[in-house]
Design a protein around this motif. Sequence first.
Motif, PDB file in Angstrom:
ATOM      1  N   LYS A  26      36.023  -9.364   7.599  1.00  0.00           N
ATOM      2  CA  LYS A  26      35.702  -8.857   8.640  1.00  0.00           C
ATOM      3  C   LYS A  26      36.679  -9.710   9.640  1.00  0.00           C
ATOM      4  N   HIS A  36      39.921  -9.843  14.511  1.00  0.00           N
ATOM      5  CA  HIS A  36      39.070  -8.726  14.582  1.00  0.00           C
ATOM      6  C   HIS A  36      39.797  -7.424  14.446  1.00  0.00           C
ATOM      7  N   GLN A  37      40.786  -7.353  15.473  1.00  0.00           N
ATOM      8  CA  GLN A  37      41.396  -6.152  15.472  1.00  0.00           C
ATOM      9  C   GLN A  37      42.503  -5.785  14.228  1.00  0.00           C
ATOM     10  N   ALA A  39      41.361  -6.871  11.254  1.00  0.00           N
ATOM     11  CA  ALA A  39      40.494  -6.378  10.006  1.00  0.00           C
ATOM     12  C   ALA A  39      40.363  -4.968  10.014  1.00  0.00           C
ATOM     13  N   ASP A  40      40.286  -4.403  11.208  1.00  0.00           N
ATOM     14  CA  ASP A  40      40.298  -2.788  11.409  1.00  0.00           C
ATOM     15  C   ASP A  40      41.650  -1.995  11.006  1.00  0.00           C
ATOM     16  N   ASP A  42      44.328  -1.382   7.841  1.00  0.00           N
ATOM     17  CA  ASP A  42      44.427  -1.028   6.538  1.00  0.00           C
ATOM     18  C   ASP A  42      45.607  -1.489   6.157  1.00  0.00           C
TER      19      ASP A  42
END
Length: 229
Positions: A26, A36-37, A39-40, A42
């Motif tokens: 996460k 957080h960015q 984690a988004d 791939d």
Amino acid sequence: MASSLASQLYRMRTVDRMVSGERAQKIRASFLFDGHQAADMDNQTIFDIGRDGLNELRKMNNKFSTYANTLFSEAVKDMDRVLQTKEENEKLDRSIQAFLFLLAPYFLTKPAGKALEWLVRRFRIQEFNAKDVLAAIMPYHETKAFLTMLTIITFSPEDMAVFGFLVTQRKARRLLDRATLQAQCQIDRSVLAFMCQAVFRASAQALDYPGLHSFYATIVPQYLGQLSQ
């Protein structure tokens, strides 16, 4: 018996790192992006960023071309190093260490940041190769880029005895100025020893560079000067 125990300990550490890796999904460690960015994003996206950085670095120094077939190859894009054998990881560590010292003179450039982002994502260098990362970038200790890398590095319990002062710096989000580093060398000689060993390792691999020598050429005389007072 000793080799059996070492293998057991290695497997235990591997399991621990697999669990920590799952918990980190996460919030992903990142040199370029917010956790957080990142984690988004791939692996393919990060791989493309890393390859782009490598291609730019190859224009600066053709020695980087070697790594297009190793650390930045399609073959390792989906590799999970915690599932590799101890021998495979040792080979990988040697390749990463050599790359980091080759990268060091370009550390403050955008291409270097892109390449490091891939190494952080795929090979978790901030965890598995923390000391090699520090050894390579220590001459930049007064820069924001150094502090950014420091914020994602994971120190093992045994390394905390030497690098605990860096944890204090990153908690305060404070740049590591020369006076603080010099004072730490006076307090703990192992810090100075670590930095000197970095020069020896880089020189042994013919990967040293002027900035590395000038940095340590400043630190060591200051240390010796303090001893004589």
